[in-house]
Scaffold this motif. Sequence first.
Motif, short mmCIF file in Angstrom:
data_model
loop_
_atom_site.label_atom_id
_atom_site.label_comp_id
_atom_site.label_asym_id
_atom_site.label_seq_id
_atom_site.Cartn_x
_atom_site.Cartn_y
_atom_site.Cartn_z
N ARG A 183 0.85 -1.21 0.00
CA ARG A 183 0.00 0.00 0.00
C ARG A 183 0.88 1.25 0.00
NH1 ARG A 183 -4.26 -0.61 4.73
NH2 ARG A 183 -4.97 1.36 3.83
N GLU A 184 1.80 1.28 -0.97
CA GLU A 184 2.76 2.37 -1.03
C GLU A 184 2.96 2.85 -2.46
OE1 GLU A 184 5.69 0.98 2.67
OE2 GLU A 184 6.30 0.66 0.59
N VAL A 185 3.52 4.04 -2.57
CA VAL A 185 4.07 4.56 -3.82
C VAL A 185 5.55 4.79 -3.59
CG1 VAL A 185 4.07 6.44 -5.50
CG2 VAL A 185 1.90 5.68 -4.49
N ASP A 186 6.39 4.18 -4.41
CA ASP A 186 7.83 4.39 -4.31
C ASP A 186 8.25 5.46 -5.31
OD1 ASP A 186 8.59 2.48 -2.29
OD2 ASP A 186 8.12 0.91 -3.73
N VAL A 187 9.15 6.32 -4.86
CA VAL A 187 9.66 7.40 -5.70
C VAL A 187 11.15 7.18 -5.89
CG1 VAL A 187 9.81 9.90 -6.00
CG2 VAL A 187 7.96 8.93 -4.60
N ILE A 188 11.58 7.11 -7.16
CA ILE A 188 13.00 6.89 -7.44
C ILE A 188 13.54 7.98 -8.35
CG2 ILE A 188 12.76 4.39 -7.17
CD1 ILE A 188 13.03 4.17 -10.21
N ASP A 189 14.83 8.20 -8.28
CA ASP A 189 15.53 9.04 -9.24
C ASP A 189 15.94 8.13 -10.39
OD1 ASP A 189 17.72 10.31 -10.69
OD2 ASP A 189 17.79 11.78 -9.07
N ARG A 190 15.33 8.34 -11.55
CA ARG A 190 15.56 7.39 -12.65
C ARG A 190 16.94 7.55 -13.28
NH1 ARG A 190 11.75 11.11 -14.65
NH2 ARG A 190 12.29 12.07 -16.67
N ASN A 191 17.60 8.67 -13.08
CA ASN A 191 18.96 8.83 -13.61
C ASN A 191 19.98 8.14 -12.71
OD1 ASN A 191 17.92 10.28 -15.72
ND2 ASN A 191 18.52 12.29 -14.93
N ARG A 192 19.85 8.35 -11.40
CA ARG A 192 20.78 7.73 -10.45
C ARG A 192 20.36 6.32 -10.06
NH1 ARG A 192 21.90 12.77 -6.23
NH2 ARG A 192 22.75 14.23 -7.78
N ARG A 193 19.10 5.97 -10.35
CA ARG A 193 18.54 4.66 -10.00
C ARG A 193 18.58 4.43 -8.50
NH1 ARG A 193 21.38 1.07 -14.90
NH2 ARG A 193 20.82 2.53 -16.57
N THR A 194 18.21 5.47 -7.76
CA THR A 194 18.19 5.42 -6.31
C THR A 194 16.79 5.76 -5.79
OG1 THR A 194 18.91 7.73 -6.21
CG2 THR A 194 20.62 6.03 -6.08
N PHE A 195 16.48 5.27 -4.59
CA PHE A 195 15.19 5.54 -3.96
C PHE A 195 15.22 6.90 -3.29
CE2 PHE A 195 15.10 1.04 -4.59
CZ PHE A 195 13.76 0.70 -4.71
N LEU A 196 14.18 7.67 -3.52
CA LEU A 196 14.07 9.01 -2.94
C LEU A 196 13.07 9.06 -1.79
CD1 LEU A 196 13.96 11.15 -6.23
CD2 LEU A 196 15.93 10.76 -4.74
N ALA A 197 11.98 8.35 -1.91
CA ALA A 197 10.93 8.40 -0.89
C ALA A 197 9.98 7.24 -1.05
CB ALA A 197 10.16 9.72 -0.99
N THR A 198 9.23 6.97 0.01
CA THR A 198 8.13 6.01 -0.01
C THR A 198 6.93 6.68 0.63
OG1 THR A 198 9.61 4.09 0.11
CG2 THR A 198 7.32 3.76 0.76
N TRP A 199 5.80 6.68 -0.09
CA TRP A 199 4.58 7.31 0.41
C TRP A 199 3.56 6.22 0.75
CZ3 TRP A 199 4.06 10.71 -4.56
CH2 TRP A 199 5.08 11.67 -4.59
N SER A 200 2.95 6.32 1.89
CA SER A 200 1.89 5.40 2.28
C SER A 200 0.57 5.82 1.63
CB SER A 200 1.72 5.38 3.80
OG SER A 200 2.88 4.87 4.43
N VAL A 201 -0.19 4.82 1.19
CA VAL A 201 -1.55 5.05 0.68
C VAL A 201 -2.49 4.53 1.76
CG1 VAL A 201 -3.17 4.63 -1.19
CG2 VAL A 201 -0.73 4.77 -1.68
N ASN A 202 -3.14 5.43 2.46
CA ASN A 202 -3.88 5.06 3.66
C ASN A 202 -5.29 4.56 3.40
OD1 ASN A 202 -1.71 5.85 5.35
ND2 ASN A 202 -2.35 7.99 5.19
#
Length: 367
Positions: free
Chosen positions: A226-245
């Motif tokens: 129940r999340e949305v993951d946010v990544i930097d597609r150039n660096r291929r790194t994770f930036l954040a994780t958002w909960s979908v409540n």
Amino acid sequence: MPQRKRLVLSLFAVAMWLHGSPRCFAQAAAPLKLVQTIPMPQVKCHDPALTEEQLSQSVNTEFMPSMTCHFDRFGLDLKGGRLFAVAENDGTIEVYAVPSGKFLHSIGGFGMSHNVIYRADVNRIYATDGNHTDGLLRIFDGTTYQLIKTIKLLPDADSMDYDPVSHNLYITNGGDFANLDYTLLSIVNTDKNEHVGDIKFNTGRLEHMVVEKSGTRLFITSPNKREVDVIDRNRRTFLATWSVNEGQLCVAADFDEAHRRFFVTCRSGTLNVLDSNTGKAVAALPIAKGTDDVVYDAERKRIYIASAEGFLEVYRQIDPDHYELMGRVKTGPMGKNLMLVNSLNRLYVAVPRNGNAEAKILAYAVQ
């Protein structure tokens, strides 16, 4: 002035006001109008005997295993006027001319066709094959429809999105349906048609993704968590994780970049609106069950949602934090995938065969 005379004059004034302002009491025009039904007699399904009622009642908020008649996400060749309809259980991609609705071609040979993207400048069709033994990306010539190359991925290659800057495709594969406890977001460069990297997610399922146009972020839904993951597609790194409540099995997503609002629909029947800077929940709105597609219409400030329960819903964006339902149109059971083509003023919904009713694409004029 006598009271009776004042009352008569008041009623006369109201009547004149109404006569000059008929719009105040006129019913608002429906946001969508069905203008074309495109028959698809060549598209069958594993259990065509299922009735409309049986399919509608089969909506399951966790998964839809009993629904054997599936379409998946549309593709579009805007310049060439072609709509690609993915008949998932038939293992084909059906090609139609738009707006005429003329049938052009059927691309076959898939174990389980899932997503399709057309790259116009190289005239290539890219399609995922979610076979549970070998996940594949299949690359076809855009004119002859001949297979040019196959790139092997993990089983259950499914969702896909395209970055027009890097010319990279991002493809989900692996996970629960590959009997793996992780899922990959694989990267294929479409200039070289080569698999150039992977981003590993410690989850059994990834679904829809959205590429940010004004930045380097990529957003992807993780239904199991129940999340949305946010990544930097150039660096291929994770930036954040958002909960979908609000809601269960949140799969489909789209993005209003101008107002920094991210939309996520859940199959249990919820449209979630998140702030794309912080991931904070802004609104949660009711929708039909079994959603598989959501599209934000920046031109009209609307949100369109298609659902397996058999409805197409339209929400109006009053402002970034407030939304109202404009209309709810009955489509058909498992009519869960849509394509908005603003240049044609059309919205398309694919509805699979049920009972004696053949598969079809419904075309709506956007009003």
